[in-house]
Design an enzyme around this catalytic site. Structure first.
Site, PDB file in Angstrom:
ATOM      1  N   ASP A 114    -113.129  44.825-109.408  1.00 15.71           N
ATOM      2  CA  ASP A 114    -113.551  43.613-108.697  1.00 15.71           C
ATOM      3  C   ASP A 114    -114.895  43.919-108.048  1.00 15.71           C
ATOM      4  O   ASP A 114    -114.963  44.454-106.947  1.00 15.71           O
ATOM      5  CB  ASP A 114    -112.501  43.235-107.652  1.00 15.71           C
ATOM      6  CG  ASP A 114    -112.773  41.875-107.028  1.00 15.71           C
ATOM      7  OD1 ASP A 114    -113.333  41.004-107.719  1.00 15.71           O
ATOM      8  OD2 ASP A 114    -112.439  41.689-105.849  1.00 15.71           O
ATOM      9  N   ASP A 121    -111.225  68.300-116.641  1.00 17.28           N
ATOM     10  CA  ASP A 121    -111.336  66.931-117.121  1.00 17.28           C
ATOM     11  C   ASP A 121    -111.123  65.946-115.973  1.00 17.28           C
ATOM     12  O   ASP A 121    -110.344  66.193-115.054  1.00 17.28           O
ATOM     13  CB  ASP A 121    -110.300  66.653-118.220  1.00 17.28           C
ATOM     14  CG  ASP A 121    -110.601  67.428-119.492  1.00 17.28           C
ATOM     15  OD1 ASP A 121    -109.681  67.574-120.319  1.00 17.28           O
ATOM     16  OD2 ASP A 121    -111.752  67.883-119.650  1.00 17.28           O
ATOM     17  N   CYS A 127    -116.200  36.654-108.022  1.00 19.72           N
ATOM     18  CA  CYS A 127    -116.000  35.328-107.436  1.00 19.72           C
ATOM     19  C   CYS A 127    -117.307  34.544-107.542  1.00 19.72           C
ATOM     20  O   CYS A 127    -117.806  33.978-106.575  1.00 19.72           O
ATOM     21  CB  CYS A 127    -115.505  35.416-105.995  1.00 19.72           C
ATOM     22  SG  CYS A 127    -116.460  36.509-104.937  1.00 19.72           S
TER      23      CYS A 127
END
Length: 271
Positions: free
Chosen positions: A11, A1, A64
């Site tokens: 991000d 797994d 951003c």
């Protein structure tokens, strides 16, 4: 797994217009295609992050940029794909002094030349757009206001988009998305280019029908006095008509190629 995590920071690469204060050169380099081109990559990263998240774990998705194609559109598609196994967390009571704006529920999508209000309007444009970029009635019901937009002038920072996602159950089975490849015969993600080439006459007919439908929509919009809608529908009709011409040329080319092969085969038999 696979190893799972209880906290993930996602991000993602983005077009970066939120950093213009510290990187003013972005003003010169920025183009709408940047965000459009990153959308699928961002979506793939976010969905893979959800796969690696433990049930009960939290993932922050951040960019951003202010571009909703890279922000709310990605989050909405993640929530839709995960079918209730991932939820947006309301963090409005965290850091209350931090100024923010809520996420958007509606937005328009632009390619190099024009704006689109829906995927139905854009799917024959021939440019690199994807169904997942667009809002929908179902996505409008999602609590996207829980996303947060931070503008530079609010607290003398850069610009950011941030949301917190919680995994509340096991994910359904799904494949990571691939870029949409326009098909005038199927209109579904990832299909069409080969099928369009295999049946160019059907493609030409489908594009011609789309052009007629768009032209009728332009006439109807003009009759109501909505000049903006009429102009957009007229543009769509022009694009669809161009698609029809291109597909018809492909059909003629295929016919010429087939005729050439038949002539060559006849010559071989006579020889």
């Amino acid at each position: 797994d696979a190893i799972r995590f209880d906290r993930i920071l996602c991000d993602v690469p983005c077009s970066g217009d939120g950093t213009m204060r510290k990187a003013p050169d972005i003003w010169r380099r920025w183009a709408v295609g940047g965000g459009n081109g990153l959308h699928i990559l961002q979506l793939r990263i976010a969905l893979q992050g959800c796969r690696l998240l433990e049930v009960g774990g939290l993932m922050v998705y951040s960019t951003c940029t202010y571009n909703p194609i890279e922000d709310e559109a990605v989050v909405a598609e993640v929530l839709s794909t995960c079918k209730g196994a991932v939820e947006l967390v309301d963090v409005a009571d965290h850091l209350p002094a931090l100024k923010r704006l809520p996420g958007k529920h509606t937005w328009r999508v632009r390619d190099k030349f024009r704006w689109f209000d829906s995927w139905e309007e854009a799917q024959h444009s021939g440019f690199k757009l994807d169904p997942s970029m667009f809002p929908s009635d179902e996505k409008a019901k999602l609590p996207l206001e829980r996303c947060m937009r931070f503008l530079p002038h609010h607290q003398d920072t850069g610009g950011f988009f941030v949301c917190v996602l919680r995994k509340v159950g096991e994910l359904p089975q799904f494949d990571l998305p691939q870029p949409y490849r326009p098909s005038m015969t199927t209109g579904v993600r990832g299909a069409g280019c080969a099928r369009t080439i295999d049946d160019p006459l059907a493609s030409a007919k489908a594009a011609a029908e789309a052009a007629v439908a768009a032209a009728e929509a332009a006439v109807a919009a003009g009759a109501t006095g909505d000049a903006g809608a009429a102009a957009r529908a007229s543009q769509t009709a022009q694009v669809a008509a161009g698609d029809a011409v291109a597909a018809l040329e492909a059909h003629k080319k295929a016919q010429r190629k087939a005729a050439g092969q038949a002539t060559a085969e006849d010559g071989d038999e006579e020889g």
